[in-house]
Design a protein around this motif. Structure first.
Motif, mmCIF file in Angstrom:
data_model
loop_
_atom_site.group_PDB
_atom_site.id
_atom_site.type_symbol
_atom_site.label_atom_id
_atom_site.label_comp_id
_atom_site.label_asym_id
_atom_site.label_seq_id
_atom_site.Cartn_x
_atom_site.Cartn_y
_atom_site.Cartn_z
ATOM 1 N N CYS A 37 0.593 -1.202 -0.029
ATOM 2 C CA CYS A 37 0.111 -0.061 0.002
ATOM 3 C C CYS A 37 0.863 1.345 0.081
ATOM 4 N N GLY A 38 2.187 0.998 -0.425
ATOM 5 C CA GLY A 38 3.057 2.210 -0.502
ATOM 6 C C GLY A 38 2.546 3.186 -1.657
ATOM 7 N N SER A 39 3.111 4.628 -1.232
ATOM 8 C CA SER A 39 2.852 5.722 -2.327
ATOM 9 C C SER A 39 4.122 6.535 -2.362
ATOM 10 N N VAL A 40 4.355 7.305 -3.431
ATOM 11 C CA VAL A 40 5.259 8.456 -3.257
ATOM 12 C C VAL A 40 4.795 9.549 -2.239
ATOM 13 N N GLY A 41 3.548 9.635 -2.521
ATOM 14 C CA GLY A 41 2.866 10.743 -1.444
ATOM 15 C C GLY A 41 3.090 10.389 -0.327
ATOM 16 N N LEU A 42 2.830 9.310 0.275
ATOM 17 C CA LEU A 42 3.004 8.562 1.516
ATOM 18 C C LEU A 42 4.312 8.943 2.141
ATOM 19 N N VAL A 43 5.541 8.886 1.360
ATOM 20 C CA VAL A 43 6.768 9.099 1.821
ATOM 21 C C VAL A 43 7.084 10.733 2.071
ATOM 22 N N TYR A 44 6.577 11.376 1.088
ATOM 23 C CA TYR A 44 6.818 12.878 1.289
ATOM 24 C C TYR A 44 5.823 13.300 2.593
ATOM 25 N N GLY A 45 4.667 12.982 2.474
ATOM 26 C CA GLY A 45 3.718 13.281 3.472
ATOM 27 C C GLY A 45 4.020 12.872 5.059
ATOM 28 N N TYR A 46 4.443 11.567 5.320
ATOM 29 C CA TYR A 46 4.861 11.146 6.554
ATOM 30 C C TYR A 46 6.103 11.786 6.895
ATOM 31 N N VAL A 47 7.184 11.867 6.250
ATOM 32 C CA VAL A 47 8.259 12.471 6.645
ATOM 33 C C VAL A 47 8.117 14.096 6.708
ATOM 34 N N PHE A 48 7.497 14.741 6.039
ATOM 35 C CA PHE A 48 7.217 16.210 6.260
ATOM 36 C C PHE A 48 6.437 16.109 7.625
ATOM 37 N N VAL A 49 5.521 15.564 8.030
ATOM 38 C CA VAL A 49 4.748 15.779 9.077
ATOM 39 C C VAL A 49 5.528 15.278 10.574
ATOM 40 N N PHE A 50 6.329 14.152 10.356
ATOM 41 C CA PHE A 50 7.275 13.931 11.306
ATOM 42 C C PHE A 50 8.220 14.998 11.662
ATOM 43 N N ASP A 51 9.023 15.707 10.456
ATOM 44 C CA ASP A 51 9.958 16.735 10.677
ATOM 45 C C ASP A 51 9.161 17.885 11.296
ATOM 46 N N PHE A 52 8.024 18.119 10.697
ATOM 47 C CA PHE A 52 7.102 19.247 11.192
ATOM 48 C C PHE A 52 7.004 19.400 12.586
ATOM 49 N N LEU A 53 6.449 18.150 13.154
ATOM 50 C CA LEU A 53 6.038 17.923 14.560
ATOM 51 C C LEU A 53 7.452 18.124 15.459
ATOM 52 N N ARG A 54 8.420 17.569 14.748
ATOM 53 C CA ARG A 54 9.682 17.540 15.793
ATOM 54 C C ARG A 54 10.171 19.297 15.828
ATOM 55 N N CYS A 55 10.145 19.773 14.919
ATOM 56 C CA CYS A 55 10.454 21.204 15.059
ATOM 57 C C CYS A 55 9.563 21.915 15.827
ATOM 58 N N MET A 56 8.387 21.823 15.740
ATOM 59 C CA MET A 56 7.184 22.505 16.499
ATOM 60 C C MET A 56 7.562 22.401 18.072
ATOM 61 N N GLY A 57 7.848 21.023 18.413
ATOM 62 C CA GLY A 57 7.980 20.682 19.664
ATOM 63 C C GLY A 57 9.349 21.316 20.070
ATOM 64 N N TYR A 58 10.396 21.538 19.452
ATOM 65 C CA TYR A 58 11.485 22.040 20.031
ATOM 66 C C TYR A 58 11.728 23.797 19.576
ATOM 67 N N SER A 59 10.582 24.394 19.226
ATOM 68 C CA SER A 59 10.598 25.586 18.733
ATOM 69 C C SER A 59 10.681 26.532 19.682
ATOM 70 N N ASN A 60 10.284 26.104 21.056
ATOM 71 C CA ASN A 60 10.454 26.929 22.100
ATOM 72 C C ASN A 60 9.153 27.953 22.052
ATOM 73 N N VAL A 61 8.390 27.900 21.257
ATOM 74 C CA VAL A 61 7.173 28.871 21.338
ATOM 75 C C VAL A 61 5.938 28.180 21.148
ATOM 76 N N GLU A 62 5.084 28.407 22.219
ATOM 77 C CA GLU A 62 3.863 27.735 22.383
ATOM 78 C C GLU A 62 2.891 28.241 21.305
ATOM 79 N N VAL A 63 2.450 27.339 20.445
ATOM 80 C CA VAL A 63 1.583 27.355 19.369
ATOM 81 C C VAL A 63 0.242 27.147 19.555
ATOM 82 N N PHE A 64 -0.236 26.508 20.586
ATOM 83 C CA PHE A 64 -1.548 26.144 20.911
ATOM 84 C C PHE A 64 -2.482 27.196 21.715
#
Length: 647
Positions: A194-221
């Motif tokens: 069930c793999g796809s090119v979009g899955l690779v791009y999407g999952y990696v982007f979300v993973f990095d996005f959330l990692r950066c958000m957590g380490y941003s030191n700026v409360e976004v919620f």
């Protein structure tokens, strides 16, 4: 020998480490040349380029203090030590690119894969929750125990303030584990067909996005979101959540889902109260001192912490790579002219007090290239030839229709500082220009009840310049002689029985300065109208731009002391050129991580230092208008007393 997998094999390669991408580039180029369809090699290169961009954009956001200052979790600055330690934060991208290229040999051809498949996304999500989250939680607890923490994970916690780059900073072993955690959902989806090119791009982007958000030191919620949907606090972590882990090291271990900390009973009890407090903007501080700067020119406008920290943490120089950013920088200038107000750029702490730099969104100079003919002279670097002579024109500060708007910006900043409770505000460079506002006199006269003390800092600038002059000097040549600084320097030197050749065409202004000198010292002040008059003088004090034609009159061995902004270009190889008047901040300064224009690390312009001294001394008077020559030595001794040192 260190512990296995505790250091990077390419850590001594510097920028040459990026050559490790070479095989991927070569393979992608061969596939393109042979007319074959785009393969995994090109996708991996694009993917890791986008990943770098994700980290950079999050870093830019977190350092836009004019947006984020009220929501910062840890109110400390990122200092030079942390920046240097994290310089190679992107090592993990190289590692994962190499691992990705190895895995791609066993991946199905791209022609057989859909662009995106919903079933694959669902499988990846389930595997992330069921595999990646618990594995990371257990591994993270493992890395926080005993020798594993000492040899592997402690270097990340050595960074006092989490940033997106801190998320990437770690040892090879940590990133091998993190890479496996990130790869598990993707590999699972592909193995199930069930793999796809979009899955690779999407999952990696979300993973990095959330990692950066957590380490941003700026409360976004926002507070309201957490109050309306309280269950979200267990499904997605926050920068506050991660910052508590980073600081205390014994709690909040999860990857992205605090649910696993709840199950493991490792949630910090202060998390939710602190998150509500910071989300409400209650973590802001009032500065004690403000340095009110302005943008120098279009190129240097990208030398700010929220663009590239690798650039802003070093003295500014015209890097050829900056030419690619020129269109964006020019567009930003237009936007700031039309819409922007004075904004917060950076800060540091000195002896428990907050010092900030605010910026008036106006530009001081533009570079204009004019053809010049340099006359043949053995004193010049070049023989007779037609060449371009770069010179500097006023860009915005001296447009007649712009002066009122600039003064309004400065006035609003002063009133804002006064309302906030700022103690001292120091004006930089053109913000205190005599023809613009009388060196700040305009604002003090208009608002006589100001509590904030407005300071031009030129007294210390004059002191720095004067203490650079050789003690055995008998004669100096002074350009910009009738300016505030020029006047003060001339009057001070003539009292020391030093002959001052004052370059000015205005006999009236010269005579007015000469009359201020003691009667028995007035003969030491001499008016000259051409640079030729100083052809036997080896001490030149430059307060006005000088062309190569003018510099050629200086004898060999001359030293050019400068208070002209921007500094003159050193065309003479047989002479030496000083930098702008500056002082090094005291050693106990904290959180300083950016350089002030062309200054070295930890060094600020003398007018900035003058404001700092004014604050540290607790002086209650304004320092505007003309420089009080009698206070030059007083200010100099005060600066040295407080630990500021000449450069």
């Amino acid at each position: 020998m260190g512990a296995p997998l505790s250091s990077w094999p390419w850590e001594n390669m510097g920028s040459y480490k990026y050559m490790l991408y070479g095989p991927l580039v070569a393979k992608a180029a061969c596939e393109w040349r042979d007319g074959r369809s785009v393969g995994w090699s090109l996708h991996l290169l694009i993917l890791f380029g986008l990943r770098s961009l994700t980290y950079q954009l999050w870093y830019s956001f977190t350092n836009m203090l004019f947006f984020t200052r009220k929501r910062r979790v840890i109110n400390e600055g990122v200092d030079f030590k942390q920046i240097d330690n994290e310089w190679n934060w992107d090592n993990f991208l190289i590692l994962q690119a190499l691992l990705g290229s190895m895995i791609s040999h066993h991946a199905p051809p791209l022609e057989e894969l859909p662009i995106l498949g919903l079933q694959g996304c669902i499988i990846a999500l389930l595997l992330h929750v069921g595999v990646s989250e618990p594995v990371f939680y257990l591994a993270n607890r493992w890395f926080h125990s005993g020798s594993l923490f000492t040899h592997y994970h402690s270097i990340q916690h050595a960074s006092p303030v989490p940033t997106p780059m801190t998320a990437g900073f770690g040892t090879p072993l940590e990133h091998l584990v993190l890479g496996a955690v990130m790869a598990a959902p993707l590999l699972g989806a592909f193995l199930m067909g069930c793999g796809s090119v979009g899955l690779v791009y999407g999952y990696v982007f979300v993973f990095d996005f959330l990692r950066c958000m957590g380490y941003s030191n700026v409360e976004v919620f926002p507070v309201r979101l957490l109050q309306a949907l309280p269950f979200l606090r267990y499904l997605i972590y926050s920068p506050t959540y991660l910052s508590l882990h980073h600081k205390e090291k014994n709690c909040n271990y999860c990857l992205f889902m605090p649910l696993f900390d709840l199950l493991g009973k490792t949630v910090n009890s202060r998390t939710w109260d602190l998150q509500r407090e910071i989300s409400a903007g209650k973590n802001d501080r009032v500065p004690d001192f403000v340095f009110l700067a302005h943008v120098v020119d279009i190129f240097s406008s990208v030398h700010v912490p929220f663009v590239f920290r690798s650039a802003s943490s070093m003295p500014f120089f015209t890097n050829p790579l900056l030419f690619f950013l020129w269109p964006l920088a020019f567009f930003s200038m237009l936007v700031m002219w039309a819409l922007s107000k004075t904004f917060l750029l950076s800060f540091y702490n000195l002896r428990g007090r907050l010092h900030q730099t605010w910026v008036v969104p106006r530009y001081g100079f533009q570079v204009v290239v004019r053809p010049q003919v340099l006359l043949s002279s053995p004193l010049c670097c070049h023989t007779k030839t037609n060449r371009a002579d770069p010179s500097f024109d006023w860009l915005q500060y001296f447009l007649p229709f712009a002066r009122k708007g600039i003064n309004n910006q400065i006035e609003l900043a002063i009133l804002r500082a006064d309302k906030m409770g700022v103690k001292v505000l120091s004006l930089a460079a053109l913000n205190k220009n005599e023809s613009l506002n009388g060196g700040g006199t305009l604002f003090v006269s208009k608002h006589p009840d100001l509590r904030v003390r407005v300071v031009h800092g030129n007294t210390l600038t004059a002191a720095v310049m004067l203490n650079e002059i050789p003690r055995d000097a008998k004669e100096v040549f002074l350009t910009g002689a009738t300016s505030k600084l020029g006047r003060a320097i001339a009057l001070y030197l003539c009292r020391k029985n030093i002959r001052v050749l004052m370059l000015t065409l205005s006999a009236e202004r010269f005579l007015n300065i000469q009359k201020e000198a003691p009667a028995d010292c007035q003969h030491h002040l001499v008016q000259v109208t051409k640079c030729q008059a100083a052809q036997n003088c080896k001490t030149w004090i430059v307060g006005k731009w000088m062309s190569p034609r003018e510099q050629r009159w200086a004898p060999p061995g001359t030293h050019f002391h400068q208070f002209v902004v921007p500094p003159i270009i050193g065309f003479r190889r047989d002479c030496t050129y000083g930098s702008l008047a500056a002082m090094r901040l005291p050693k106990d300064v904290q959180g300083l991580g950016s350089c002030e224009y062309t200054m070295e690390r930890g060094v600020v312009h003398a007018c900035h230092a003058g404001g700092v001294v004014h604050y540290l001394e607790g002086w209650t008077h304004h320092e505007v208008g003309a420089i009080d020559v009698d206070r030059i030595d007083v200010v100099w001794k005060a600066a040295l007393k407080h630990g500021l040192t000449p450069v």
